[in-house]
Scaffold this motif. Structure first.
Motif, PDB file in Angstrom:
ATOM      1  N   ASP A 127      44.131  46.486  42.396  1.00 32.14           N
ATOM      2  CA  ASP A 127      45.359  47.204  42.740  1.00 32.14           C
ATOM      3  C   ASP A 127      46.607  46.329  42.761  1.00 32.14           C
ATOM      4  O   ASP A 127      47.705  46.845  42.945  1.00 32.14           O
ATOM      5  CB  ASP A 127      45.200  47.880  44.109  1.00 32.14           C
ATOM      6  CG  ASP A 127      44.199  49.017  44.066  1.00 32.14           C
ATOM      7  OD1 ASP A 127      43.937  49.527  42.961  1.00 32.14           O
ATOM      8  OD2 ASP A 127      43.671  49.388  45.135  1.00 32.14           O
ATOM      9  N   SER A 128      46.463  45.017  42.574  1.00 24.84           N
ATOM     10  CA  SER A 128      47.650  44.169  42.694  1.00 24.84           C
ATOM     11  C   SER A 128      47.693  42.987  41.728  1.00 24.84           C
ATOM     12  O   SER A 128      48.598  42.157  41.823  1.00 24.84           O
ATOM     13  CB  SER A 128      47.752  43.621  44.131  1.00 24.84           C
ATOM     14  OG  SER A 128      46.645  42.794  44.430  1.00 24.84           O
ATOM     15  N   VAL A 129      46.749  42.895  40.791  1.00 23.29           N
ATOM     16  CA  VAL A 129      46.703  41.762  39.862  1.00 23.29           C
ATOM     17  C   VAL A 129      46.675  42.264  38.423  1.00 23.29           C
ATOM     18  O   VAL A 129      45.755  42.979  38.013  1.00 23.29           O
ATOM     19  CB  VAL A 129      45.474  40.863  40.127  1.00 23.29           C
ATOM     20  CG1 VAL A 129      45.437  39.708  39.113  1.00 23.29           C
ATOM     21  CG2 VAL A 129      45.495  40.321  41.541  1.00 23.29           C
ATOM     22  N   GLY A 130      47.700  41.888  37.649  1.00 18.42           N
ATOM     23  CA  GLY A 130      47.726  42.209  36.239  1.00 18.42           C
ATOM     24  C   GLY A 130      46.954  41.179  35.442  1.00 18.42           C
ATOM     25  O   GLY A 130      46.695  40.061  35.907  1.00 18.42           O
ATOM     26  N   TYR A 148      44.971  35.450  31.517  1.00 15.45           N
ATOM     27  CA  TYR A 148      46.085  35.120  32.416  1.00 15.45           C
ATOM     28  C   TYR A 148      46.169  36.197  33.482  1.00 15.45           C
ATOM     29  O   TYR A 148      46.146  37.403  33.181  1.00 15.45           O
ATOM     30  CB  TYR A 148      47.397  35.049  31.625  1.00 15.45           C
ATOM     31  CG  TYR A 148      48.627  35.016  32.504  1.00 15.45           C
ATOM     32  CD1 TYR A 148      49.017  33.838  33.135  1.00 15.45           C
ATOM     33  CD2 TYR A 148      49.396  36.166  32.715  1.00 15.45           C
ATOM     34  CE1 TYR A 148      50.147  33.803  33.951  1.00 15.45           C
ATOM     35  CE2 TYR A 148      50.522  36.138  33.526  1.00 15.45           C
ATOM     36  CZ  TYR A 148      50.891  34.948  34.147  1.00 15.45           C
ATOM     37  OH  TYR A 148      51.996  34.927  34.954  1.00 15.45           O
ATOM     38  N   HIS A 149      46.257  35.787  34.756  1.00 18.88           N
ATOM     39  CA  HIS A 149      46.388  36.717  35.877  1.00 18.88           C
ATOM     40  C   HIS A 149      47.804  36.666  36.446  1.00 18.88           C
ATOM     41  O   HIS A 149      48.435  35.600  36.462  1.00 18.88           O
ATOM     42  CB  HIS A 149      45.388  36.380  36.981  1.00 18.88           C
ATOM     43  CG  HIS A 149      43.986  36.751  36.644  1.00 18.88           C
ATOM     44  ND1 HIS A 149      42.900  36.364  37.387  1.00 18.88           N
ATOM     45  CD2 HIS A 149      43.476  37.485  35.618  1.00 18.88           C
ATOM     46  CE1 HIS A 149      41.785  36.833  36.849  1.00 18.88           C
ATOM     47  NE2 HIS A 149      42.115  37.513  35.780  1.00 18.88           N
ATOM     48  N   TYR A 150      48.256  37.819  36.947  1.00 18.99           N
ATOM     49  CA  TYR A 150      49.631  37.968  37.424  1.00 18.99           C
ATOM     50  C   TYR A 150      49.631  38.730  38.750  1.00 18.99           C
ATOM     51  O   TYR A 150      49.178  39.873  38.824  1.00 18.99           O
ATOM     52  CB  TYR A 150      50.432  38.734  36.369  1.00 18.99           C
ATOM     53  CG  TYR A 150      51.874  39.036  36.711  1.00 18.99           C
ATOM     54  CD1 TYR A 150      52.833  38.036  36.707  1.00 18.99           C
ATOM     55  CD2 TYR A 150      52.280  40.347  36.979  1.00 18.99           C
ATOM     56  CE1 TYR A 150      54.162  38.321  36.975  1.00 18.99           C
ATOM     57  CE2 TYR A 150      53.609  40.645  37.248  1.00 18.99           C
ATOM     58  CZ  TYR A 150      54.543  39.630  37.246  1.00 18.99           C
ATOM     59  OH  TYR A 150      55.857  39.923  37.510  1.00 18.99           O
ATOM     60  N   SER A 151      50.122  38.088  39.812  1.00 21.65           N
ATOM     61  CA  SER A 151      50.201  38.715  41.139  1.00 21.65           C
ATOM     62  C   SER A 151      51.655  38.659  41.620  1.00 21.65           C
ATOM     63  O   SER A 151      52.397  37.744  41.287  1.00 21.65           O
ATOM     64  CB  SER A 151      49.327  37.962  42.125  1.00 21.65           C
ATOM     65  OG  SER A 151      47.974  37.951  41.723  1.00 21.65           O
ATOM     66  N   TYR A 152      52.095  39.589  42.443  1.00 20.32           N
ATOM     67  CA  TYR A 152      51.437  40.820  42.866  1.00 20.32           C
ATOM     68  C   TYR A 152      52.119  41.965  42.138  1.00 20.32           C
ATOM     69  O   TYR A 152      53.338  42.015  42.065  1.00 20.32           O
ATOM     70  CB  TYR A 152      51.560  41.010  44.377  1.00 20.32           C
ATOM     71  CG  TYR A 152      50.850  39.948  45.163  1.00 20.32           C
ATOM     72  CD1 TYR A 152      49.475  40.040  45.369  1.00 20.32           C
ATOM     73  CD2 TYR A 152      51.533  38.859  45.680  1.00 20.32           C
ATOM     74  CE1 TYR A 152      48.809  39.081  46.097  1.00 20.32           C
ATOM     75  CE2 TYR A 152      50.869  37.877  46.400  1.00 20.32           C
ATOM     76  CZ  TYR A 152      49.506  37.986  46.599  1.00 20.32           C
ATOM     77  OH  TYR A 152      48.848  37.022  47.295  1.00 20.32           O
ATOM     78  N   THR A 153      51.315  42.915  41.648  1.00 18.92           N
ATOM     79  CA  THR A 153      51.856  44.026  40.886  1.00 18.92           C
ATOM     80  C   THR A 153      51.253  45.328  41.392  1.00 18.92           C
ATOM     81  O   THR A 153      50.673  45.355  42.479  1.00 18.92           O
ATOM     82  CB  THR A 153      51.581  43.804  39.378  1.00 18.92           C
ATOM     83  OG1 THR A 153      52.146  44.863  38.625  1.00 18.92           O
ATOM     84  CG2 THR A 153      50.097  43.709  39.081  1.00 18.92           C
ATOM     85  N   ASP A 154      51.381  46.415  40.606  1.00 19.49           N
ATOM     86  CA  ASP A 154      50.837  47.702  41.050  1.00 19.49           C
ATOM     87  C   ASP A 154      49.479  47.940  40.409  1.00 19.49           C
ATOM     88  O   ASP A 154      48.888  47.049  39.794  1.00 19.49           O
ATOM     89  CB  ASP A 154      51.815  48.836  40.751  1.00 19.49           C
ATOM     90  CG  ASP A 154      52.067  49.007  39.254  1.00 19.49           C
ATOM     91  OD1 ASP A 154      51.483  48.262  38.454  1.00 19.49           O
ATOM     92  OD2 ASP A 154      52.869  49.885  38.882  1.00 19.49           O
ATOM     93  N   THR A 155      48.965  49.165  40.525  1.00 15.42           N
ATOM     94  CA  THR A 155      47.595  49.449  40.089  1.00 15.42           C
ATOM     95  C   THR A 155      47.402  49.371  38.580  1.00 15.42           C
ATOM     96  O   THR A 155      46.294  49.136  38.105  1.00 15.42           O
ATOM     97  CB  THR A 155      47.156  50.845  40.565  1.00 15.42           C
ATOM     98  OG1 THR A 155      48.097  51.824  40.096  1.00 15.42           O
ATOM     99  CG2 THR A 155      47.088  50.905  42.076  1.00 15.42           C
ATOM    100  N   LEU A 156      48.480  49.575  37.793  1.00  8.94           N
ATOM    101  CA  LEU A 156      48.346  49.488  36.335  1.00  8.94           C
ATOM    102  C   LEU A 156      48.521  48.063  35.825  1.00  8.94           C
ATOM    103  O   LEU A 156      48.162  47.763  34.689  1.00  8.94           O
ATOM    104  CB  LEU A 156      49.367  50.413  35.651  1.00  8.94           C
ATOM    105  CG  LEU A 156      49.111  51.902  35.770  1.00  8.94           C
ATOM    106  CD1 LEU A 156      50.215  52.683  35.062  1.00  8.94           C
ATOM    107  CD2 LEU A 156      47.754  52.286  35.199  1.00  8.94           C
TER     108      LEU A 156
END
Length: 406
Positions: free
Chosen positions: A235-238, A253-261
């Motif tokens: 729910d929070s990691v792209g 590559y991981h990206y925090s913090y984001t939305d569910t998509l």
């Protein structure tokens, strides 16, 4: 005496018939009024989620309850829809997938002999009641006749979000396959999924990431040496996942913090990946986030991040690269009980500086979800429930917006 009794009985019978008729008519009037009232209180939906151009116009896919259908009557469930448009986006043919309960198409791609369309479908009441679905693939020929339909699932809640045609005639899709609600287990093949099929819909290869409770891939970029896929892992990691041609992971590559998509779209400029998504102001403030552009090099290292703030929440949904400019579309609004959203269009130069921005704000909700480049023109795709001149909306129900961007 006998004749008098018969006359009285006949009068009584006639009276009963009249009374019953009046009651029946009253019930019919009441039911009609109730049905009309419910109809007025209901909100009806038609969405177009994907678009391609043809020699004679365009083809769009999505879903509808067909309240305003041209060829089909109003449906109990929302059904997958394919619309054939002329060059002015007038519907020339309307095709409904008459199968199961709720269904929808998310995307469409052209192939040599027709079109491949993907989405999801609830095949039965169990699916509908338990948040379950099967991934859906339909092939249409150039006359919009169904060639084949394939349902696909790994776990109970499966959906395809994007499809791309490949140069060898095969096609590749991405999406998700998760447990439906209240199911517990440790399945290792769910989560965000990518699947390659041959031109006849036969599965060739598949891969998944995370799961089985979270994860979705939302977009895919086909490259010479494989595939770059974006989405989220919870729910929070792209995530941006780079696969080789055999769907083996090369890096991520991981990206925090984001939305569910997570990340919503991917493109490439100057050998760098550009991703759209959202960025939370704070992990603890889930209703406040900015739209974001994230730039990565060919090895997945972040080079730059640009955020854009409209109202309390702002989301970038899609981007288009044209003449070294980057045009991004999305939505902004204030999260509350009756959230109202507005569409935004933002153009950046190669230095990621804003050179143009536009906000479309009407009486209710608007959102641009896709941007396309067809025949040297840009087109926006989205939806609205505002009353807007030119698209025959009524200020209550949801209608698709397809328009040329000047």
């Amino acid at each position: 005496m006998k004749k008098i009794k018969e006359n009285n009985i006949n009068k009584i019978i006639k009276t009963i018939v009249v009374v019953l008729s009046i009651i029946l008519i009253g019930e019919l009037i009441y039911m009609g009024a109730l049905s009309y009232k419910q109809d007025k209180n209901n909100t009806y939906y038609t969405f177009i989620n994907g678009l391609v151009s043809t020699d004679k116009g365009f083809v769009g896919v999505g879903n509808s309850d067909f309240k305003y259908g041209k060829s089909h009557k109003k449906q109990e469930y929302s059904k997958a829809l394919l619309n054939v448009y002329n060059n002015k986006f007038r519907v020339k043919k309307e095709i409904m997938l008459d199968l199961g309960n709720n269904s929808y198409y998310n995307d469409i791609t052209k192939v040599d002999d027709g079109f491949i369309v993907v989405g999801a479908i609830e095949m039965n009441d169990y699916h509908t009641e338990n948040g379950a679905s099967e991934g859906l693939i339909v092939k249409y020929d150039k006359n919009y006749k169904q060639v084949f339909r394939k349902n696909f699932k790994i776990l109970g809640n499966t959906e395809f979000t994007k499809v791309k045609a490949l140069s060898d005639g095969n096609f590749i899709v991405v999406g998700k396959s998760l447990y439906e609600k209240d199911v517990i287990g440790n399945h290792k093949n769910g989560g965000a999924i990518i699947v390659k099929f041959d031109k006849n819909g036969k599965e060739l290869k598949r891969a998944n990431y995370k799961g089985p409770y979270k994860g979705i891939y939302t977009d895919i970029l086909v490259e010479e040496n494989g595939y770059a896929v974006v989405g989220s892992i919870n729910d929070s990691v792209g995530v941006l996942m780079k696969y080789d041609e055999n769907l083996k992971e090369k890096w991520h590559y991981h990206y925090s913090y984001t939305d569910t998509l997570g990340f919503t779209s991917i493109n490439k400029i100057d050998n760098n990946y550009i991703l759209t998504g959202t960025k939370l102001d704070s992990k603890n403030k889930l209703d406040y986030y900015k739209a974001s552009l994230v730039v990565l090099n060919n090895n997945g290292k972040k080079i730059k991040e640009v955020t854009y703030k409209g109202d309390n929440f702002t989301v970038f949904n899609d981007l288009l690269i044209d003449n070294d400019n980057i045009t991004v579309v999305g939505v902004t609004g204030i999260k509350e009980k009756n959230t109202v959203t507005d569409s935004i269009i933002v153009t950046y130069n190669k230095k990621y500086e804003v050179i143009k921005e536009e906000k479309l704000s009407y009486s209710n909700n608007e959102s641009y979800n896709k941007i396309y480049y067809f025949n040297n023109k840009k087109y926006l795709l989205g939806y609205t429930n505002s009353k807007i001149k030119g698209i025959k909306s009524n200020g209550k129900d949801y209608f698709p917006i397809i328009k040329e961007l000047n």
